[in-house]
Design a protein around this motif. Structure first.
Motif, PDB file in Angstrom:
ATOM      1  N   GLY A 406      -1.453  -7.610  11.605  1.00 25.71           N
ATOM      2  CA  GLY A 406      -1.975  -6.294  11.943  1.00 25.71           C
ATOM      3  C   GLY A 406      -2.671  -5.588  10.790  1.00 25.71           C
ATOM      4  N   GLN A 407      -2.919  -6.303   9.702  1.00 29.04           N
ATOM      5  CA  GLN A 407      -3.500  -5.633   8.540  1.00 29.04           C
ATOM      6  C   GLN A 407      -4.925  -5.140   8.785  1.00 29.04           C
ATOM      7  N   ALA A 408      -5.223  -3.989   8.198  1.00 25.18           N
ATOM      8  CA  ALA A 408      -6.566  -3.439   8.197  1.00 25.18           C
ATOM      9  C   ALA A 408      -7.130  -3.595   6.799  1.00 25.18           C
ATOM     10  N   VAL A 409      -8.440  -3.817   6.727  1.00 24.96           N
ATOM     11  CA  VAL A 409      -9.083  -3.938   5.415  1.00 24.96           C
ATOM     12  C   VAL A 409      -8.952  -2.636   4.643  1.00 24.96           C
ATOM     13  N   GLY A 410      -8.988  -1.530   5.381  1.00 24.30           N
ATOM     14  CA  GLY A 410      -8.904  -0.218   4.742  1.00 24.30           C
ATOM     15  C   GLY A 410      -7.642  -0.025   3.898  1.00 24.30           C
ATOM     16  N   TRP A 411      -6.590  -0.762   4.230  1.00 26.47           N
ATOM     17  CA  TRP A 411      -5.355  -0.633   3.446  1.00 26.47           C
ATOM     18  C   TRP A 411      -5.533  -1.147   2.024  1.00 26.47           C
TER      19      TRP A 411
ATOM     20  N   SER B 241      -4.553  -0.405  14.574  1.00 31.71           N
ATOM     21  CA  SER B 241      -5.032  -0.498  13.189  1.00 31.71           C
ATOM     22  C   SER B 241      -6.162  -1.511  13.072  1.00 31.71           C
ATOM     23  N   ILE B 242      -6.071  -2.618  13.817  1.00 32.36           N
ATOM     24  CA  ILE B 242      -7.099  -3.654  13.696  1.00 32.36           C
ATOM     25  C   ILE B 242      -8.420  -3.211  14.324  1.00 32.36           C
ATOM     26  N   ASP B 245      -9.979  -0.309  12.138  1.00 30.58           N
ATOM     27  CA  ASP B 245     -10.473  -0.805  10.848  1.00 30.58           C
ATOM     28  C   ASP B 245     -11.687  -1.711  11.031  1.00 30.58           C
ATOM     29  N   ASN B 249     -14.269   0.584   8.999  1.00 31.70           N
ATOM     30  CA  ASN B 249     -14.102   0.389   7.556  1.00 31.70           C
ATOM     31  C   ASN B 249     -15.443   0.350   6.843  1.00 31.70           C
ATOM     32  N   SER B 369      -7.952  -7.699  10.822  1.00 34.12           N
ATOM     33  CA  SER B 369      -9.260  -7.068  10.992  1.00 34.12           C
ATOM     34  C   SER B 369     -10.397  -8.044  10.706  1.00 34.12           C
ATOM     35  N   ARG B 371     -12.968  -7.419   9.320  1.00 37.58           N
ATOM     36  CA  ARG B 371     -13.531  -7.078   8.012  1.00 37.58           C
ATOM     37  C   ARG B 371     -12.974  -7.935   6.873  1.00 37.58           C
TER      38      ARG B 371
END
Lengths: 440, 440
Positions: A406-411, B241-242, B245, B249, B369, B371
């Motif tokens: 579930g990671q976002a690049v924004g993190w 979140s995905i 982002d 992002n 993501s 990204r």
């Protein structure tokens, strides 16, 4: 034609999910059906042989005949079954962060268009290699083998249709397709939407025609102008065996030597010996002036012509040139060769390594015959062709996949996640032997 | 122009013999010279900024300005120094017979032609990556950055010229070349004799123009139409979140999502939440009829147009579609996507794996993501571009070399060698960790 290409594309999508067991059961079914249909196939082959009896050369006529090659063709199918699954192989594994892992995994190319000439057993060879590598294929054979090709294709189609549903859902019978006319090819070469790779196997003019008529990537080589360079530090005995074998083992092959380059320091002693050995095998030498002076006169000795060093003879002819240095040999090979396979004969490791680094060819050999450039001899199982392309993948093409949580690049940057927590990449390589994930 | 290409080819031949130390010393010299020339380079950059002040958008103007990016550009050079040497890596080692060994070793591609737009620091980035990978390069930048490009190129050329002879003999200053006009490019695109690979970095129209005008292999992608598929077994929090982002992002990037596909079973509950989160970030949604019904009315909600699902928005717009099944999502992505990067959000491993196998894209992600599709985030160091080609090598291209001891192919078959001794292939794999041979 477009419909065939579209069907092949759909089959290719299904094939992405075929396991090695699925693929091997399809190959086994093809083997069994070929055994059953043997008599009928040979009868169709006989029709081609009779129809072409008067027009084809003995060499092409022999290539067309299946009778003597049938058992070998069957063994070929079993060989392909034994090969490792080339797909789903992981070549890179990296932990980007906790629960965020990157894998590079081999996967099929998609839809292949293979154009070949006389030999009908290629239908079986290529169909089996395509299935094993998870690719759908459209085949176009030579018209002189039309009846044989149709019979072999019919057998393969029957075999694939006989599989149980769990197998046909991932290996549909439309995975293998046969087209027959030149015009079909012109149409197919425009369908870059459906076809991923064209492999022309045949004459230089066929390959060049294909290269000029399509935007689809073409795998292959037009020329096979291979050289043996005999260095000043060559061992005479090795030079003799390598030069003679490279030329005479099978002169019609693309990996046969067409040029002998020899260093001026050893030419006076070694070239006469090489020439004698070659003359004994009926090889005609086209010698540059320097080489011409060093070789005793003989019916088979001719002065080099203006195009001798750019010719793919494919017969018992060899161009011979004396060079001043290793550097001159390398430059000559890079400029006038075809970037296929070139060999250096030398006892000096540094000179061998310089040659192997600087010669810009798909294969560079040290003290070995150019004829070793071959999928079977490399232990690759059957071979679909030799490519001199510099920027295609050799083997199935990798694909990057990320397994995340579930990671976002924004993190991973200013601000961080919704709680302001900033993440950082770890980029730890996962040793390939520790990858337990299965990709098929 | 032909002369430049020829010079680059000669430089590329020399570069084949450059060791990692040679290459790193060249990169270090470039770093030092950039530090020295900083003021002069920024003065040239200022000229470009003044000349283009009125005609360019703020975004492009920012990309053009070097002042704030200069330190990062310098760090980039140091990063490339730290990278492993990508050449001379052995990926296959096999004992064909005693004293007859096959190695597949990575080597440079040759001469690269790189066409890019606004950002002048690309001159430094690409030159450094090219040198590190042993390739000669011809650069063509955007005309709005002309003065900056010339200044940066001048610095690199000065640095390469200042190396000692042992280094310049393998890394000639002509390893890096700059050309400036559109017409130069048309000429260069015809020189497939000298140039091995073209990498256009820029707009879709630039990439398409290049693809249509050359027979040289082109590495790149015209479109970046990436999708996020929210499966029926998706975790809502991860989906939020995905999706957000992937879209917001950096919307102008090729790996930003342009499409959201959502399974009909979760759409009624999850789509309204996703829509709200996206509206909060100012994203306009182009929704298909099914999706339109499920989302509360809003200025930013529009019905999907006929081309919504084939559009690379590159801004805060997203096409939204409800799908009946995972299979429909896969088919939609394969048919209307651009084979770049696509992600599935699901808690179900089998469904994730089906998606990752069947989606025909360079990158397929599970719960991450889109990204993340980026050389830096993969830990590849800098990135030269993202390729959607299916049949080029990702990374340096392998080359097969045989180390023999005078063997002839004829020995391996009926008849054997001159004493009648028949040889047989061994085909034993040599474990890569046991390969002690050095290839540079």
């Amino acid at each position: 034609m477009e419909k065939i290409a579209q069907r092949a594309r759909l089959a290719s999508n299904a094939l992405q999910c075929a396991t090695n067991d699925h693929k091997n059961s399809a190959l086994r079914a093809i083997y069994d059906q070929l055994v059953k249909d043997r008599v009928a196939i040979l009868a169709e082959n006989e029709k081609d042989l009779i129809a072409n009896k008067d027009t084809l050369s003995q060499a092409i006529f022999n290539r067309l005949s299946l009778e003597k090659k049938f058992d070998e063709m069957l063994l070929g199918v079993l060989d392909v079954i034994k090969l490792d699954d080339p797909t789903a192989k992981c070549s890179l594994a990296r932990k980007l962060d906790e629960n965020l892992e990157l894998y590079r995994v081999s996967c099929p190319v998609g839809v292949l268009l293979i154009i070949f000439e006389a030999r009908p057993e290629v239908v079986v060879q290529i169909s089996c290699l395509a299935i094993k590598s998870g690719n759908a294929v459209i085949l176009k054979g030579g018209k002189e083998a039309h009846n044989s090709n149709v019979a072999l294709f019919g057998t393969i189609y029957k075999a694939l249709s006989s599989l149980d549903t769990s197998a046909t859902s991932v290996i549909p019978p439309t995975s293998v397709n046969l087209v027959s006319s030149r015009e079909d090819i012109s149409t197919l070469l425009k369908l870059d939407k459906y076809i991923d790779l064209v492999i022309p196997r045949g004459s230089k003019s066929l390959v060049q025609h294909v290269q000029e008529s399509t935007r689809i990537p073409v795998l292959g080589h037009a020329d096979g102008i291979c050289s043996v360079y005999v260095d000043e530090l060559a061992d005479a005995k090795k030079a003799l065996s390598i030069v003679v074998d490279s030329k005479i083992n099978y002169p019609a092959a693309c990996n046969a030597a067409e040029k002998l380059l020899i260093h001026k320091k050893v030419a006076p002693t070694l070239l006469p010996l090489l020439a004698t050995a070659l003359f004994n095998k009926n090889v005609t030498l086209f010698a540059d002036p320097e080489a011409f002076k060093l070789i005793e006169k003989n019916n088979l000795l001719k002065p080099a012509l203006s195009d001798s060093f750019e010719t793919e003879y494919l017969d018992l002819s060899l161009a011979v040139k004396v060079v001043d240095s290793l550097t001159e040999a390398v430059q000559h090979i890079n400029e006038f060769g075809s970037h296929h396979t070139d060999s250096i004969v030398t006892e000096d490791k540094d000179r061998a390594e310089q040659f192997m680094k600087q010669v810009d060819s798909a294969g560079v050999f040290w003290n070995a015959s150019t004829r070793f450039a071959d999928g079977f001899r490399y232990g690759f199982g059957a071979e679909i062709g030799v490519s001199t392309n510099k920027t295609h993948a050799r083997g199935p093409v990798g694909l990057e996949g990320i397994y995340g949580n579930g990671q976002a690049v924004g993190w991973y940057g200013k601000g961080g996640d919704e709680n302001g927590k900033v993440f950082n990449f770890k980029h730890e390589d996962i040793p390939l032997e520790k990858v337990t994930k299965k990709f098929n």
